[in-house]
Motif scaffolding. Structure first.
Motif, mmCIF file in Angstrom:
data_model
loop_
_atom_site.group_PDB
_atom_site.id
_atom_site.type_symbol
_atom_site.label_atom_id
_atom_site.label_comp_id
_atom_site.label_asym_id
_atom_site.label_seq_id
_atom_site.Cartn_x
_atom_site.Cartn_y
_atom_site.Cartn_z
ATOM 1 N N LEU A 1 -65.187 41.280 -21.932
ATOM 2 C CA LEU A 1 -64.000 42.049 -21.557
ATOM 3 C C LEU A 1 -64.348 43.422 -20.996
ATOM 4 O O LEU A 1 -63.487 44.095 -20.449
ATOM 5 C CB LEU A 1 -63.069 42.213 -22.762
ATOM 6 N N LEU A 2 -65.597 43.852 -21.147
ATOM 7 C CA LEU A 2 -65.989 45.153 -20.646
ATOM 8 C C LEU A 2 -66.054 45.146 -19.125
ATOM 9 O O LEU A 2 -66.597 44.230 -18.519
ATOM 10 C CB LEU A 2 -67.351 45.561 -21.206
ATOM 11 N N VAL A 3 -65.512 46.192 -18.523
ATOM 12 C CA VAL A 3 -65.558 46.336 -17.075
ATOM 13 C C VAL A 3 -66.855 47.049 -16.735
ATOM 14 O O VAL A 3 -67.178 48.086 -17.308
ATOM 15 C CB VAL A 3 -64.347 47.145 -16.573
ATOM 16 N N SER B 1 -52.394 53.521 -19.868
ATOM 17 C CA SER B 1 -51.772 52.740 -20.937
ATOM 18 C C SER B 1 -52.508 51.417 -21.161
ATOM 19 O O SER B 1 -52.648 50.966 -22.293
ATOM 20 C CB SER B 1 -50.296 52.492 -20.648
ATOM 21 N N LEU B 2 -52.999 50.810 -20.095
ATOM 22 C CA LEU B 2 -53.712 49.541 -20.248
ATOM 23 C C LEU B 2 -55.084 49.704 -20.894
ATOM 24 O O LEU B 2 -55.538 48.810 -21.609
ATOM 25 C CB LEU B 2 -53.855 48.840 -18.898
ATOM 26 N N SER C 1 -55.292 46.907 -26.753
ATOM 27 C CA SER C 1 -56.368 45.987 -27.125
ATOM 28 C C SER C 1 -56.153 44.597 -26.529
ATOM 29 O O SER C 1 -57.066 43.774 -26.523
ATOM 30 C CB SER C 1 -56.466 45.888 -28.643
ATOM 31 N N THR C 2 -54.977 44.318 -26.027
ATOM 32 C CA THR C 2 -54.662 42.985 -25.495
ATOM 33 C C THR C 2 -54.851 42.879 -23.990
ATOM 34 O O THR C 2 -54.521 41.858 -23.404
ATOM 35 C CB THR C 2 -53.212 42.613 -25.837
ATOM 36 N N THR C 3 -55.377 43.913 -23.350
ATOM 37 C CA THR C 3 -55.548 43.917 -21.901
ATOM 38 C C THR C 3 -56.714 43.017 -21.510
ATOM 39 O O THR C 3 -57.795 43.112 -22.072
ATOM 40 C CB THR C 3 -55.819 45.348 -21.398
ATOM 41 N N SER C 4 -56.477 42.163 -20.538
ATOM 42 C CA SER C 4 -57.555 41.294 -20.059
ATOM 43 C C SER C 4 -58.385 42.037 -19.009
ATOM 44 O O SER C 4 -57.953 43.029 -18.429
ATOM 45 C CB SER C 4 -56.981 40.017 -19.464
ATOM 46 N N LYS C 5 -59.571 41.511 -18.772
ATOM 47 C CA LYS C 5 -60.477 42.132 -17.808
ATOM 48 C C LYS C 5 -59.903 42.079 -16.395
ATOM 49 O O LYS C 5 -59.975 43.065 -15.658
ATOM 50 C CB LYS C 5 -61.831 41.439 -17.860
#
Length: 170
Positions: free
Chosen positions: A34-36, A126-127, A131-135
């Motif tokens: 999930l890390l950018v 905000s994103l 914690s629910t933000t997808s990559k």
């Protein structure tokens, strides 16, 4: 009998420990995916406009714009730490950007671009804190911020260019 009970306790203890380790390994790999990363951001397709030299001369003392440029360069390097639980500074940056526009680049079209950039930055802020933000969702919003910043630069370049056009009247 004692030997059998000790053996059962040891088997149970060792089997529980292995499942905990497996769970920790699974969680770590999920978080890493999930890390950018900077490589992900460099794959984003958009037209990146930079300021030309005339426009740069007008914005050199515009502190809020220079701070915004630093934030954008950090975003391009996949450093989103500016947005982590930092809503006050994000809003302060945007308000300073709107209030202290140099006269040479001040126009309604530039204010509109700043407002569009404000919307995209607040959404990204905000994103990053969810914690629910997808990559993919995060990458799409990073692209929106980069496009909005690029459009602001393009609009400022056009404003300065149009101000320097001398039209002779017949």
């Amino acid at each position: 009998m004692k030997l059998l009970s000790i053996l059962c306790v040891l088997v149970i203890a060792f089997s529980c420990k292995k499942s905990e380790e497996t769970s920790a390994i699974t969680t770590t790999t999920t978080n890493d995916s999930l890390l950018v990363k900077a490589a992900d951001i460099s794959k984003i397709k958009y037209t990146d406009y930079i300021l030309d030299s005339k426009t740069e001369d007008f914005t050199i003392n515009w502190k809020a714009y220079n701070q915004l440029t630093e934030v954008i360069s950090k975003i391009k390097a996949a450093d989103l730490s500016f947005f982590n639980n930092n809503a006050k500074e994000v809003k302060e940056l945007i308000s300073n950007l709107k209030l202290n526009i140099p006269e040479n680049v001040n126009s309604p079209s530039i204010l509109a671009r700043i407002s569009a950039l404000e919307t995209k930055i607040l959404k990204l802020e905000s994103l990053t804190n969810l914690s629910t933000t997808s990559k993919t969702e995060l990458l799409n919003n990073i692209q929106d911020v980069l496009v909005a910043y690029s459009n602001l630069n393009l609009q400022m370049n056009k404003k300065v260019e149009n101000d320097h056009i001398i039209i002779e009247k017949p």
